[in-house]
Each structure stands twice: as structure tokens, then as C-alpha cells.
Motif scaffolding. Structure first.
Motif, PDB file in Angstrom:
ATOM      1  N   GLY A 118      13.427  -6.882   2.415  1.00 51.25           N
ATOM      2  CA  GLY A 118      12.250  -6.165   2.886  1.00 51.25           C
ATOM      3  C   GLY A 118      11.575  -6.910   4.019  1.00 51.25           C
ATOM      4  N   ARG A 119      12.041  -8.136   4.260  1.00 45.85           N
ATOM      5  CA  ARG A 119      11.528  -8.945   5.362  1.00 45.85           C
ATOM      6  C   ARG A 119      12.649  -9.175   6.371  1.00 45.85           C
ATOM      7  N   GLY A 120      12.256  -9.502   7.602  1.00 44.19           N
ATOM      8  CA  GLY A 120      13.222  -9.754   8.651  1.00 44.19           C
ATOM      9  C   GLY A 120      13.774 -11.166   8.586  1.00 44.19           C
ATOM     10  N   ALA A 121      14.653 -11.474   9.532  1.00 43.11           N
ATOM     11  CA  ALA A 121      15.251 -12.805   9.615  1.00 43.11           C
ATOM     12  C   ALA A 121      14.163 -13.848   9.844  1.00 43.11           C
ATOM     13  N   ASP A 122      14.296 -14.980   9.157  1.00 44.63           N
ATOM     14  CA  ASP A 122      13.321 -16.064   9.279  1.00 44.63           C
ATOM     15  C   ASP A 122      13.634 -16.866  10.540  1.00 44.63           C
ATOM     16  N   LEU A 123      12.964 -16.542  11.616  1.00 47.66           N
ATOM     17  CA  LEU A 123      13.243 -17.190  12.892  1.00 47.66           C
ATOM     18  C   LEU A 123      12.618 -18.578  12.979  1.00 47.66           C
ATOM     19  N   ASP A 124      11.671 -18.879  12.115  1.00 51.32           N
ATOM     20  CA  ASP A 124      11.132 -20.243  12.063  1.00 51.32           C
ATOM     21  C   ASP A 124      12.223 -21.206  11.585  1.00 51.32           C
ATOM     22  N   VAL A 125      12.997 -20.771  10.601  1.00 52.12           N
ATOM     23  CA  VAL A 125      14.110 -21.596  10.128  1.00 52.12           C
ATOM     24  C   VAL A 125      15.154 -21.749  11.232  1.00 52.12           C
ATOM     25  N   LEU A 126      15.421 -20.669  11.949  1.00 50.24           N
ATOM     26  CA  LEU A 126      16.364 -20.755  13.065  1.00 50.24           C
ATOM     27  C   LEU A 126      15.884 -21.761  14.097  1.00 50.24           C
ATOM     28  N   ALA A 127      14.604 -21.723  14.423  1.00 46.35           N
ATOM     29  CA  ALA A 127      14.059 -22.662  15.408  1.00 46.35           C
ATOM     30  C   ALA A 127      14.260 -24.102  14.952  1.00 46.35           C
ATOM     31  N   SER A 128      14.014 -24.343  13.680  1.00 44.47           N
ATOM     32  CA  SER A 128      14.182 -25.712  13.154  1.00 44.47           C
ATOM     33  C   SER A 128      15.638 -26.161  13.245  1.00 44.47           C
ATOM     34  N   LYS A 129      16.539 -25.293  12.904  1.00 41.85           N
ATOM     35  CA  LYS A 129      17.962 -25.647  12.926  1.00 41.85           C
ATOM     36  C   LYS A 129      18.447 -25.873  14.353  1.00 41.85           C
ATOM     37  N   LEU A 130      17.993 -25.069  15.285  1.00 40.87           N
ATOM     38  CA  LEU A 130      18.385 -25.254  16.678  1.00 40.87           C
ATOM     39  C   LEU A 130      17.821 -26.557  17.232  1.00 40.87           C
ATOM     40  N   ALA A 131      16.573 -26.858  16.859  1.00 44.66           N
ATOM     41  CA  ALA A 131      15.945 -28.090  17.336  1.00 44.66           C
ATOM     42  C   ALA A 131      16.675 -29.330  16.826  1.00 44.66           C
ATOM     43  N   GLU A 132      17.142 -29.262  15.586  1.00 48.15           N
ATOM     44  CA  GLU A 132      17.829 -30.411  14.982  1.00 48.15           C
ATOM     45  C   GLU A 132      19.256 -30.581  15.496  1.00 48.15           C
ATOM     46  N   ASP A 133      19.824 -29.511  16.020  1.00 41.00           N
ATOM     47  CA  ASP A 133      21.250 -29.527  16.367  1.00 41.00           C
ATOM     48  C   ASP A 133      21.474 -30.012  17.802  1.00 41.00           C
ATOM     49  N   THR A 134      21.128 -31.246  18.043  1.00 41.71           N
ATOM     50  CA  THR A 134      21.292 -31.809  19.392  1.00 41.71           C
ATOM     51  C   THR A 134      22.763 -31.997  19.753  1.00 41.71           C
ATOM     52  N   ALA A 135      23.619 -32.090  18.745  1.00 49.44           N
ATOM     53  CA  ALA A 135      25.061 -32.231  18.998  1.00 49.44           C
ATOM     54  C   ALA A 135      25.743 -30.886  19.204  1.00 49.44           C
ATOM     55  N   HIS A 136      24.995 -29.825  19.084  1.00 51.19           N
ATOM     56  CA  HIS A 136      25.498 -28.462  19.277  1.00 51.19           C
ATOM     57  C   HIS A 136      26.691 -28.151  18.359  1.00 51.19           C
ATOM     58  N   THR A 137      26.487 -28.452  17.079  1.00 50.15           N
ATOM     59  CA  THR A 137      27.513 -28.122  16.080  1.00 50.15           C
ATOM     60  C   THR A 137      27.483 -26.643  15.719  1.00 50.15           C
ATOM     61  N   ILE A 138      26.371 -25.974  15.961  1.00 52.15           N
ATOM     62  CA  ILE A 138      26.269 -24.536  15.688  1.00 52.15           C
ATOM     63  C   ILE A 138      27.024 -23.792  16.779  1.00 52.15           C
ATOM     64  N   LYS A 139      28.048 -23.058  16.394  1.00 54.25           N
ATOM     65  CA  LYS A 139      28.873 -22.357  17.368  1.00 54.25           C
ATOM     66  C   LYS A 139      28.452 -20.906  17.568  1.00 54.25           C
ATOM     67  N   ALA A 140      27.765 -20.328  16.589  1.00 52.76           N
ATOM     68  CA  ALA A 140      27.357 -18.935  16.723  1.00 52.76           C
ATOM     69  C   ALA A 140      26.149 -18.642  15.841  1.00 52.76           C
ATOM     70  N   VAL A 141      25.274 -17.799  16.336  1.00 51.54           N
ATOM     71  CA  VAL A 141      24.173 -17.234  15.556  1.00 51.54           C
ATOM     72  C   VAL A 141      24.519 -15.766  15.345  1.00 51.54           C
ATOM     73  N   CYS A 142      24.645 -15.378  14.074  1.00 51.34           N
ATOM     74  CA  CYS A 142      25.072 -14.016  13.716  1.00 51.34           C
ATOM     75  C   CYS A 142      23.907 -13.287  13.049  1.00 51.34           C
ATOM     76  N   ILE A 143      23.582 -12.114  13.535  1.00 51.10           N
ATOM     77  CA  ILE A 143      22.424 -11.392  12.996  1.00 51.10           C
ATOM     78  C   ILE A 143      22.685  -9.893  12.990  1.00 51.10           C
ATOM     79  N   VAL A 144      22.224  -9.242  11.943  1.00 54.35           N
ATOM     80  CA  VAL A 144      22.261  -7.783  11.864  1.00 54.35           C
ATOM     81  C   VAL A 144      20.994  -7.248  12.515  1.00 54.35           C
ATOM     82  N   HIS A 145      21.165  -6.425  13.532  1.00 58.59           N
ATOM     83  CA  HIS A 145      19.998  -5.890  14.245  1.00 58.59           C
ATOM     84  C   HIS A 145      19.156  -5.007  13.331  1.00 58.59           C
ATOM     85  N   ASN A 146      19.828  -4.111  12.611  1.00 56.09           N
ATOM     86  CA  ASN A 146      19.113  -3.157  11.757  1.00 56.09           C
ATOM     87  C   ASN A 146      19.783  -3.127  10.388  1.00 56.09           C
TER      88      ASN A 146
END
Length: 394
Positions: A118-146
Motif C-alpha cells: 500500500g506504500r511506494g518504494a522506500d527511496l530513503d533506503v535506496l539513497a542510503s545504499k547508493l551513498a554507501e556503495d562507493t565501489a559501485h557493486t550495485i549493478k542495477a536498480v529494478c523497480i515496478v512502475h505501477n
């Protein structure tokens, strides 16, 4: 028997598959043809160019794959990622959950971000994970639009803003199955690397065609991705694109003609008018739900979907009973609650080839029918006044 084929046409108000327009049905009413003849490649070429318009891209490369949305997910993932790659994926309902399951089964290291349904994607958590990932280990962000299970629409522009803010090179993969052609979608502007949809949703076609669009960055990633892929391999399609024959495998000739007719209808109405129509119908549905004294599953206005409304029923009611009665007595198909919201919500789809009068009649059935004896006891007079105002054609 509880379930019989009632006379007349079944009225589809699930969030897909949707009603198919008569002109599209007529366009598909044809014999098979040789897809290697000059006619089919010529039509395919124009289809590929026109499909780019529904994604709002000039640089993307589309693929018309004989499959469903699930196959389109597979194509998006396996062409761009390798086993063991880290992805971030959001669970906000049943279909985002299924996409996560697919990623895990394909061998990716999925960093799951869960929200209350009933709630949308938690973009605050995404921001934290992106900020921590200085080595760029995250290869893709996958999200359902609707997310059709809960009637929640995510803010894709905000996701792109976060990726840009942290200067992160992760691919941006988007499931637009129930949004593209109904909600504004801006592939180039939002920097989406792979977007996908299914023919049976807002395109108002039968099920059977998954449409995937890949950015130049995604095509470059596909050259080094190590995931096993055969039927969904973009390389095979690109080879035949260069040859001018376009099809590595046998396409559905009927669906190609249907797609041509469906795109013509959308372009004749104008995409911006299509989006505005979906917003009008969604607003009317939400007002009707409010008049019934019920609540929307979507917990904040910022996430409200213009393609589906998930209606929460009182705790003493099984929402499946409402769906059953609608089908049995009125030949009306509504969406069941799925997984965590099974028995708690029913879903009204308002996407695709749908107009004000069609929706008004179905809302009236819900407001005045035997279903009213279950949940709609207080609003027999208020409902028509509320939604008829909003359903006026501007």
C-alpha cells in the motif's frame, strides 16, 4: 452451477488483460502469412519506430518478443546482468515480489527493499545504499512502475535523481507492464535503461507480446553480460535487424496487425489525452470508493495509480465474495486480492480501451447491486452524484 458462461460480453475490469477494441479485433482477423515475405518486415520496421513513441525515446532499441510480461522481465535481466551481480529491487506488492523471485532464481545477489503493501518504494533506503556503495557493486536498480496488487505508482524521476546525485552507474530497469500507454512514461528523460510492457495491458491487445526497450547503455552491457539466454537474447534480434528481416523466430502475425491497429488508436487520440483520460477514470473510481465508505489500499496520494484501484473491505468481509458475485450475477470481472492482501481487497482496473460510460455503468453495478448488501449500505444516493460529475467529458 456457480460459474457458467453468461450471455453477452464479459466486462473486464481487472488490471489486465483488458477489453480489446473492435478495430483491433478486426485487424487481427486474418490468416497466417509468411513472415519472411516483403510485407511483414516492412510492417515490422514501422512498428519498431512507432513503439519507441510510447516509451518516449529516440535512442532506445525496442524488441517485440512473443511472450508475456514475465518473459520481458527475463529478457531485461539476462541481457544486462551476470550471475552474482548485485541488484536493488523493491517489494511493494505481488508483482514486484515475483520479479525479485525471478532475479534470485536467475542467480543474482538481490538486495531487497521491502515496504508495507500500500506504500511506494522506500527511496530513503535506496539513497542510503547508493551513498554507501562507493565501489559501485550495485549493478542495477529494478523497480515496478505501477504495482497492480496494491494500486501503487512509483516516482521514477525521483529514482533517476538519486542515481545522478550519487553519480552511480547502476542500470535502471523498469517494469512498465501496467503503466506504459496509460501513465506518462519518459524513458529518455528519466534515464531508464530497460523498460518493458505487455500487450494485454494498456495497449489493449490479447496476451502474447512482451515489448522491451533498451537504452544504448543497456545494449553495451548486453555485450559482456554472462547470464544464459537463448530465446530472449537481444543479439539474435539485432542480427536480423541488420539483415532487414527482423525476426529470428516466428512472430504472431495476428498480434503484429493488432499492434498496428492499437498504436494507430493511441496516436489518433494523442498520448497526452490518453494519460488525461486514465486520470479522469481513476479519479472517478476513487471518488466512488470514498462514497461507498471504503478505503483505498494506497496509503498516500503521491502513490495513487491511474490504472487500478485496490479497494479495502471491512475485516468481516471476504473480498473474494464480491469478485465472485460480480462475475456470477453480472458477468463482471474484478481483480482479486493477492498474497498479503488476499481476502482484504478487490481491485477495479481502469486502463486500456475504456471510456467514461463503460466505467460509470460498472461502478453503478457495484453501487446498486447485490454486492451492495455486503458492503455498500450507506451510499445508494450519494454515489451517482459524486462520480457522475467527475465522469463528464471535458
Amino acid at each position: 452451477m456457480d460459474y457458467v458462461n453468461a450471455p453477452g460480453r464479459n466486462h473486464l475490469f481487472v488490471p489486465g488483460p483488458v477489453n480489446v477494441p473492435e478495430s483491433v479485433l478486426r485487424a487481427m482477423n486474418r490468416n497466417n502469412e509468411d513472415y519472411r515475405s516483403p510485407a511483414i518486415p516492412a510492417m515490422t520496421k514501422t512498428l519498431l519506430e512507432d513503439v519507441k513513441k510510447i516509451f518516449k525515446t529516440t535512442s532506445g532499441t525496442p524488441f517485440l518478443i512473443p511472450t508475456t510480461g514475465t518473459g520481458a522481465w527475463d529478457s531485461a535481466l539476462t541481457n544486462t546482468l551476470s550471475p552474482g551481480d548485485r541488484t536493488i529491487s523493491f517489494v511493494i506488492g505481488q508483482f514486484s515480489l515475483l520479479w525479485v523471485d525471478q532475479q534470485q532464481r536467475l542467480g543474482f545477489n538481490v538486495d531487497v527493499v521491502e515496504s508495507e503493501w500500500g506504500r511506494g518504494a522506500d527511496l530513503d533506503v535506496l539513497a542510503s545504499k547508493l551513498a554507501e556503495d562507493t565501489a559501485h557493486t550495485i549493478k542495477a536498480v529494478c523497480i515496478v512502475h505501477n504495482e497492480t496488487a496494491t494500486g501503487v505508482t512509483n516516482n521514477l524521476a525521483a529514482v533517476r535523481k538519486l542515481l545522478d546525485h550519487y553519480n552511480h552507474p547502476a542500470l535502471f530497469l523498469v517494469d512498465g507492464v501496467s503503466s506504459i500507454c496509460a501513465l506518462d512514461f519518459r524513458m529518455d528523460e528519466w534515464g531508464v535503461d530497460v523498460a518493458l510492457t505487455g500487450s494485454q495491458k494498456a495497449l489493449s491487445l490479447p496476451t502474447g507480446m512482451g515489448i522491451v526497450c533498451a537504452s544504448p547503455k543497456a545494449l553495451e552491457a548486453s555485450k559482456t553480460a554472462k547470464s544464459v539466454r537463448i530465446f530472449f537474447d537481444w543479439k539474435d534480434y539485432l542480427k536480423f535487424y541488420k539483415m532487414g528481416t527482423y525476426w529470428p523466430y516466428t512472430p504472431s502475425i495476428q498480434l503484429l496487425y493488432g499492434l498496428r491497429a492499437a498504436l494507430d488508436l493511441l496516436f489518433e487520440e494523442g498520448l497526452e489525452n490518453v494519460f488525461a483520460r486514465h486520470n479522469r477514470l481513476a479519479t472517478a473510481t476513487r471518488l466512488a470508493v470514498e462514497a461507498w465508505g471504503l478505503k483505498n489500499c494506497t496509503q498516500s496520494e503521491e502513490w495513487l495509480s491511474d490504472t487500478v484501484t485496490a479497494v479495502v473491505v471491512p475485516p468481516y468481509i471476504d473480498s473474494a465474495e464480491i469478485v465472485r458475485r460480480g462475475w456470477q450475477r453480472y458477468n463482471l470481472s474484478l481483480g482479486l486480492g493477492l498474497n498479503k492482501v488476499a481476502g482484504k481487497v478487490f481491485r477495479i482496473g481502469h486502463l486500456g480501451n475504456l471510456n467514461e460510460l463503460m466505467l460509470k455503468d460498472k461502478l453503478k453495478v457495484l453501487g446498486y447491486s447485490d454486492c451492495n448488501q455486503i458492503i455498500l449500505r450507506e451510499s445508494r444516493e450519494s454515489l451517482p452524484r459524486v462520480y457522475c460529475v467527475k465522469l463528464e467529458i471535458s
